[in-house]
Enzyme design. Structure first.
Site, PDB file in Angstrom:
ATOM      1  N   ASP A  37      17.315 -58.761 -26.051  1.00 44.99           N
ATOM      2  CA  ASP A  37      18.052 -59.267 -24.901  1.00 44.99           C
ATOM      3  C   ASP A  37      17.379 -60.536 -24.417  1.00 44.99           C
ATOM      4  OD1 ASP A  37      20.200 -57.658 -22.904  1.00 44.99           O
ATOM      5  OD2 ASP A  37      19.187 -59.388 -22.008  1.00 44.99           O
ATOM      6  N   ASP A  63      17.713 -64.923 -27.242  1.00 41.80           N
ATOM      7  CA  ASP A  63      18.817 -65.675 -26.652  1.00 41.80           C
ATOM      8  C   ASP A  63      19.841 -65.814 -27.770  1.00 41.80           C
ATOM      9  OD1 ASP A  63      20.642 -67.561 -25.782  1.00 41.80           O
ATOM     10  OD2 ASP A  63      19.142 -68.942 -25.015  1.00 41.80           O
ATOM     11  N   VAL A  64      20.960 -65.097 -27.670  1.00 39.59           N
ATOM     12  CA  VAL A  64      21.935 -65.054 -28.759  1.00 39.59           C
ATOM     13  C   VAL A  64      22.590 -66.392 -29.027  1.00 39.59           C
ATOM     14  CG1 VAL A  64      22.388 -62.585 -28.468  1.00 39.59           C
ATOM     15  CG2 VAL A  64      23.856 -64.273 -27.297  1.00 39.59           C
ATOM     16  N   TYR A 150      36.572 -65.219 -20.436  1.00 38.13           N
ATOM     17  CA  TYR A 150      36.167 -63.957 -21.045  1.00 38.13           C
ATOM     18  C   TYR A 150      37.203 -63.487 -22.059  1.00 38.13           C
ATOM     19  CZ  TYR A 150      34.663 -59.119 -21.556  1.00 38.13           C
ATOM     20  OH  TYR A 150      34.250 -57.919 -22.075  1.00 38.13           O
ATOM     21  N   LYS A 154      36.710 -63.156 -26.141  1.00 39.68           N
ATOM     22  CA  LYS A 154      36.776 -61.852 -26.807  1.00 39.68           C
ATOM     23  C   LYS A 154      37.920 -61.793 -27.817  1.00 39.68           C
ATOM     24  CE  LYS A 154      33.150 -59.952 -25.058  1.00 39.68           C
ATOM     25  NZ  LYS A 154      32.038 -59.484 -25.895  1.00 39.68           N
TER      26      LYS A 154
END
Length: 169
Positions: A37, A63-64, A150, A154
């Site tokens: 995370d 950090d993605v 969002y 997605k």
């Protein structure tokens, strides 16, 4: 239960929510889990709870949205069988009030993070095989007021998963 005994998994967004639940579930099934995370303290806390419950877990900072961090974290995992990309963020801002920076940040974490999970996850899994799970949302199919960034991110994750599945056949 031991469906995942001898397997290892990297779970993003593991400091809370779906990511933490996935890490706990995989650990209960016998997997060695890497809780990742951006909130490293949170990932370490979840890993500590798993260890307290008798599981095997490690907490790592990830950090993605940063490709170099993906490479570093994956290179630090000796063997990997599963990647669960659960990291994600949202906002409740109507389109006309949303700053471009907020739009980009949500897409950066939700979509670009998923892309990097697939890109580098397939690299890490190629030799042994394994699975990549991308957590999307019903919001990617059903629009809601205040969820433009969002929902669109997605929806794109849904399509990324479908394309990646075809490419990995």
């Amino acid at each position: 239960m031991t469906r995942f005994a001898g397997k290892s998994a990297l779970i993003t967004g593991a400091a809370s929510g779906i990511g933490a639940a996935a890490a706990r579930a995989l650990a209960r099934e016998g997997a060695s889990v890497w809780c990742a995370d951006i909130t490293c303290d949170g990932a370490i806390a979840v890993a500590g709870q798993i260890v307290s419950d008798g599981g095997i877990a490690h907490g790592v900072a990830l950090d993605v949205t940063t490709e170099a961090t993906w490479i570093e974290v994956l290179d630090g995992i000796p063997t990997l069988d599963h990647v669960v990309h659960a990291a994600g963020i949202s906002a409740g801002t109507p389109v006309w009030d949303m700053p471009l920076s907020e739009w980009r940040r949500i897409h950066d974490v939700n979509l670009d993070g998923a892309f990097l999970a697939v890109k580098h996850g397939t690299r890490a899994l190629r030799a042994r095989g394994g699975t990549i799970t991308l957590i999307a949302s019903a919001s990617g199919h059903k629009p809601a007021p205040g969820a433009a960034a969002y929902s669109s991110s997605k929806a794109a994750v849904h399509m990324l998963a479908r394309v990646a599945a075809k490419e990995c056949l």
